[in-house]
Motif scaffolding. Structure first.
Motif, PDB file in Angstrom:
ATOM      1  N   UNK A  99      30.509  45.113  36.666  1.00  0.00           N
ATOM      2  CA  UNK A  99      30.029  46.412  37.139  1.00  0.00           C
ATOM      3  C   UNK A  99      29.200  46.311  38.419  1.00  0.00           C
ATOM      4  N   UNK A 100      28.866  45.109  38.838  1.00  0.00           N
ATOM      5  CA  UNK A 100      28.150  44.971  40.107  1.00  0.00           C
ATOM      6  C   UNK A 100      29.024  45.358  41.296  1.00  0.00           C
ATOM      7  N   UNK A 101      30.343  45.447  41.066  1.00  0.00           N
ATOM      8  CA  UNK A 101      31.272  45.814  42.134  1.00  0.00           C
ATOM      9  C   UNK A 101      31.662  47.282  41.988  1.00  0.00           C
ATOM     10  N   UNK A 102      31.462  48.085  43.021  1.00  0.00           N
ATOM     11  CA  UNK A 102      31.836  49.511  42.930  1.00  0.00           C
ATOM     12  C   UNK A 102      33.304  49.709  42.579  1.00  0.00           C
ATOM     13  N   UNK A 103      34.170  48.839  43.105  1.00  0.00           N
ATOM     14  CA  UNK A 103      35.589  48.996  42.815  1.00  0.00           C
ATOM     15  C   UNK A 103      35.909  48.703  41.350  1.00  0.00           C
ATOM     16  N   UNK A 129      41.481  43.876  38.387  1.00  0.00           N
ATOM     17  CA  UNK A 129      40.086  43.556  38.118  1.00  0.00           C
ATOM     18  C   UNK A 129      39.828  42.050  38.240  1.00  0.00           C
ATOM     19  N   UNK A 130      40.800  41.246  37.883  1.00  0.00           N
ATOM     20  CA  UNK A 130      40.665  39.787  38.034  1.00  0.00           C
ATOM     21  C   UNK A 130      40.598  39.384  39.499  1.00  0.00           C
ATOM     22  N   UNK A 131      41.325  40.113  40.330  1.00  0.00           N
ATOM     23  CA  UNK A 131      41.436  39.740  41.745  1.00  0.00           C
ATOM     24  C   UNK A 131      40.294  40.284  42.593  1.00  0.00           C
ATOM     25  N   UNK A 135      39.044  38.378  45.987  1.00  0.00           N
ATOM     26  CA  UNK A 135      39.201  38.909  47.346  1.00  0.00           C
ATOM     27  C   UNK A 135      37.852  38.971  48.067  1.00  0.00           C
ATOM     28  N   UNK A 136      36.809  39.307  47.332  1.00  0.00           N
ATOM     29  CA  UNK A 136      35.497  39.494  47.953  1.00  0.00           C
ATOM     30  C   UNK A 136      34.816  38.186  48.298  1.00  0.00           C
ATOM     31  N   UNK A 137      34.925  37.176  47.419  1.00  0.00           N
ATOM     32  CA  UNK A 137      34.107  35.967  47.564  1.00  0.00           C
ATOM     33  C   UNK A 137      34.907  34.674  47.685  1.00  0.00           C
ATOM     34  N   UNK A 138      36.195  34.716  47.400  1.00  0.00           N
ATOM     35  CA  UNK A 138      37.056  33.536  47.450  1.00  0.00           C
ATOM     36  C   UNK A 138      36.489  32.356  46.631  1.00  0.00           C
ATOM     37  N   UNK A 139      36.183  32.561  45.345  1.00  0.00           N
ATOM     38  CA  UNK A 139      35.797  31.425  44.507  1.00  0.00           C
ATOM     39  C   UNK A 139      37.000  30.502  44.298  1.00  0.00           C
ATOM     40  N   UNK A 140      36.743  29.317  43.783  1.00  0.00           N
ATOM     41  CA  UNK A 140      37.810  28.339  43.574  1.00  0.00           C
ATOM     42  C   UNK A 140      38.589  28.600  42.292  1.00  0.00           C
TER      43      UNK A 140
END
Length: 305
Positions: free
Chosen positions: A24-28, A51-53, A57-62
């Motif tokens: 929920x920290x992400x508005x989208x 929701x997984x992506x 897309x925002x932070x590019x985690x590994x």
């Protein structure tokens, strides 16, 4: 990168990902959570994939972990649940007697009971390619058994502990049943595209040392062994929440990676687990509310430990 490190290979840097990346920290994310109930979001492949992506897309985690829940396989064995906003999971018909356990069915055909899992994971693999590792996950038999007996969340596990101490054979029977079904479910995730599977013992902190040794770890180990029997090259991460004080037992796990919660001192954990065990740590998530310099300092501390 994460896949290589989970396999025990040395890499150019430490991979980074969050166990609960979507949220929920992400508005989208809120655009979906305010509109659709949890099970609609997690069991509709198109929504769960999106929701997984979002955090990727925002932070590019590994790592990209699928949006789902540890309770998701339960309806496949005959235990229905709902997620009630503001309350959490609710299981209307808890499993508390030997008759309740006998009434359960095995999870034999996930393609029929959970077809959305294959769609989610295959879509994630197609979307991220080799840019990140796709993770699936399951709860441990102990954690799912406790939820199933309590009928939801309870800070003391009164019902489950009562069954444990008064009718342990009932609890063991439920654990046996869940273990076999979770092996099937985890392997289905791998067949669907998961490159790594994490085993969450979310309620390990409710158990004493001897209780953990009897009611949790042996069944978690059987899930790991069952996965490895069918998919020997797929890494398994074992994460026991509240594992402080249980590391001498966890050291014997056959999982490829041991996940450590933020209450564990990494240097002490390394000393107990030995130099050859791959560990995943363990930043206090509340640090992410701190100023950037504090976040960087704390992340550096984890990396140096």
């Amino acid at each position: 990168l994460l896949l290589r490190v989970a396999r025990g290979e040395r890499a150019e840097r430490t991979p980074a990902w969050l166990m609960r990346q979507a949220g929920r920290y992400m508005p989208e994310f809120r655009a979906y959570s305010d509109k659709y109930p949890f099970r609609v979001r997690s069991e509709t492949a198109e929504i769960a994939t999106e929701l997984s992506l979002q955090p990727w897309r925002a932070f590019r985690p590994d790592g990209v972990i699928m949006f789902s829940d540890i309770l998701t396989p339960l309806p496949g064995v005959g235990i229905e649940f709902d997620m009630v906003k503001g309350k959490g999971p609710v299981i209307p018909d808890p499993v508390r007697t030997a008759g309740d356990v006998r009434a359960l069915r095995p999870l034999e055909d996930p393609d029929s009971s959970h077809p959305f899992i294959r769609e989610i994971l295959s879509s994630l693999r197609a979307e991220v390619g080799d840019a990140a590792t796709v993770l699936g996950f399951v709860g441990t038999p102990w954690t799912l058994a406790a939820y199933s007996m309590e009928g939801g969340s309870d800070r003391h596990l009164r019902v489950t502990k009562s069954v444990m101490t008064q009718s342990p054979e009932v609890l063991h029977g439920l654990l046996e049943h869940l273990t076999e079904s979770l092996i099937t479910y985890a392997c289905y995730q791998i067949d669907s595209g998961a490159q790594v599977v994490q085993l969450f013992d979310s309620w390990a902190h409710h158990l004493s040392f001897p209780q953990f040794a009897e009611f949790s770890l042996p069944y978690a180990e059987r899930v790991v062994a069952g996965i490895k029997a069918r998919h020997p090259d797929t890494p398994v991460i074992f994460y026991a929440n509240g594992g402080t004080g249980k590391l001498s037992l966890i050291k014997g796990s056959s999982a490829d990676v041991i996940g450590l919660d933020w209450g564990v001192d990494l240097a002490e954990a390394r000393q107990q687990l030995g130099p050859d065990v791959t560990v995943a740590g363990n930043l206090d998530p509340m640090v992410l509310f701190a100023p950037e310099d504090v976040i960087r300092r704390e992340v550096g501390r984890v990396l140096e430990a």
